[in-house]
Design a protein around this motif. Structure first.
Motif, PDB file in Angstrom:
ATOM      1  N   THR A   1      16.692-134.674 -15.391  1.00 47.45           N
ATOM      2  CA  THR A   1      17.806-133.586 -16.197  1.00 47.45           C
ATOM      3  C   THR A   1      18.314-134.972 -16.715  1.00 47.45           C
ATOM      4  O   THR A   1      18.311-134.552 -18.161  1.00 47.45           O
TER       5      THR A   1
ATOM      6  N   ALA B   1      22.269-124.611 -16.477  1.00 46.67           N
ATOM      7  CA  ALA B   1      21.672-124.414 -15.820  1.00 46.67           C
ATOM      8  C   ALA B   1      22.338-124.725 -14.602  1.00 46.67           C
ATOM      9  O   ALA B   1      22.631-123.677 -13.772  1.00 46.67           O
ATOM     10  N   LEU B   2      23.860-125.495 -14.939  1.00 47.16           N
ATOM     11  CA  LEU B   2      25.066-125.896 -13.861  1.00 47.16           C
ATOM     12  C   LEU B   2      25.641-124.725 -13.720  1.00 47.16           C
ATOM     13  O   LEU B   2      25.705-123.719 -12.256  1.00 47.16           O
ATOM     14  N   LEU B   3      25.820-123.526 -14.456  1.00 45.24           N
ATOM     15  CA  LEU B   3      26.036-122.196 -13.951  1.00 45.24           C
ATOM     16  C   LEU B   3      25.581-121.194 -13.766  1.00 45.24           C
ATOM     17  O   LEU B   3      25.784-120.503 -12.263  1.00 45.24           O
ATOM     18  N   SER B   4      24.388-121.716 -13.870  1.00 45.63           N
ATOM     19  CA  SER B   4      22.835-121.198 -13.475  1.00 45.63           C
ATOM     20  C   SER B   4      22.631-120.772 -11.544  1.00 45.63           C
ATOM     21  O   SER B   4      23.246-120.287 -10.831  1.00 45.63           O
ATOM     22  N   VAL B   5      23.427-122.543 -11.279  1.00 46.65           N
ATOM     23  CA  VAL B   5      22.977-122.327 -10.149  1.00 46.65           C
ATOM     24  C   VAL B   5      24.329-121.737  -9.442  1.00 46.65           C
ATOM     25  O   VAL B   5      24.332-121.375  -8.458  1.00 46.65           O
ATOM     26  N   GLY B   6      25.356-122.292  -9.912  1.00 47.82           N
ATOM     27  CA  GLY B   6      27.100-121.441  -9.235  1.00 47.82           C
ATOM     28  C   GLY B   6      26.941-120.112  -9.549  1.00 47.82           C
ATOM     29  O   GLY B   6      27.229-119.597  -7.906  1.00 47.82           O
TER      30      GLY B   6
ATOM     31  N   ALA C   1      22.290-127.355 -19.922  1.00 47.26           N
ATOM     32  CA  ALA C   1      22.178-128.523 -18.602  1.00 47.26           C
ATOM     33  C   ALA C   1      23.278-127.522 -18.279  1.00 47.26           C
ATOM     34  O   ALA C   1      23.537-127.726 -17.127  1.00 47.26           O
ATOM     35  N   LEU C   2      23.819-127.512 -19.571  1.00 44.58           N
ATOM     36  CA  LEU C   2      25.696-126.611 -18.675  1.00 44.58           C
ATOM     37  C   LEU C   2      25.803-125.529 -18.378  1.00 44.58           C
ATOM     38  O   LEU C   2      25.805-124.834 -16.907  1.00 44.58           O
TER      39      LEU C   2
ATOM     40  N   ALA D   1      19.280-118.337  -8.865  1.00 46.72           N
ATOM     41  CA  ALA D   1      19.119-119.520 -10.450  1.00 46.72           C
ATOM     42  C   ALA D   1      18.029-119.325 -10.913  1.00 46.72           C
ATOM     43  O   ALA D   1      18.531-119.464 -12.349  1.00 46.72           O
TER      44      ALA D   1
END
Length: 254
Positions: A180, A196-201, A193-194, A215
């Motif tokens: 990453t 992906a971060l939103l998906s994890v949240g 990357a953003l 996710a």
């Protein structure tokens, strides 16, 4: 006889080229194979699972992920969907991989099976005129040998250690963190990357028990939406504007 000897020399030369192609890849593959072998033993799984995964699946990140999922007794359906989602990119590799240079039959079937990221990156960049069936299959066989051999070395190391290495199960997480960080060095990949971060949240809020699978699904949907939005913006640009370097650069950064 002279023609046969010339053909044999040509085959040996191509095999040597394939082995040479695999050397740089092997430097990176072998240590990850060692990590797989150690992780298998330390997770309480049978040692033979390391070579079995390396021969039956031959996909580094998925194998490391599978060890963690098997150790946690993850449901089979979740494992199947996760493996499909992680390895789905290989479907698109076939569109540009020079598989036509490989002899039909068993060699071509193996080349398709062993179309890992490293093999794709190695042979898609070489001129097809320099590729041969012997060279490509030899290179891919050697790459798999590095992976299988590394896994067996990892098994021997883990079984020889008096105590387990604390935190070694973090190896897979560390691998993806490095990947990453390498990806986001360029601004072009920051939106991914953003997302992906939103998906994890979203996954942890909506499905905490199946966060990884959720996710992956959310991230795939967001990437598809981003692609559609980018295409629609490009289609809305007039031909004169599309030729402008500033517009092309803007679309590239999107």
């Amino acid at each position: 006889m002279a023609q046969q000897e010339s053909a044999r020399r040509g085959t040996r030369r191509e095999i040597g080229a394939g082995l040479s192609d695999s050397l740089g890849v092997g430097i990176g593959i072998a240590p990850l194979g060692v990590a797989l072998g150690v992780l298998v033993v330390q997770s309480g799984l049978p040692w033979w699972l390391a070579p079995a995964l390396s021969v039956g699946i031959f996909a580094g990140s998925v194998e490391l992920l599978l060890v963690s999922m098997l150790a946690a007794a993850t449901p089979l359906l979740t494992i199947a969907v996760t493996v499909f989602a992680v390895n789905f990119r290989h479907v698109f590799y076939a569109f540009s991989f020079p598989i036509s240079r490989v002899r039909p039959g068993l060699p071509r079937a193996y080349s398709v099976y062993a179309m890992i990221d490293e093999a794709y990156a190695t042979y898609v960049l070489l001129p097809e005129s320099r590729l041969s069936s012997a060279r490509m299959v030899t290179g891919q066989l050697a790459m798999q040998a590095y992976w299988v051999g590394g896994g067996l070395v990892g098994v021997l190391i883990a079984r020889a250690l008096p105590h387990p290495i604390r935190g070694f199960e973090f190896a897979l997480v560390a691998l993806f963190v490095v990947m990453t960080l390498d990806a986001v060095r360029g601004k072009r990949e920051v939106p991914s990357a953003l997302l992906a971060l939103l998906s994890v949240g979203v996954a942890f809020l909506a499905a905490p028990d199946q966060a990884l699978l959720a996710a992956l699904i959310v991230f795939t949907a967001l990437l598809a939406g981003r692609y559609a939005l980018t295409r629609s913006r490009a289609a809305a640009v007039s031909p004169d504007e599309a030729a402008s370097p500033s517009v092309v650069e803007e679309d590239r950064d999107a």
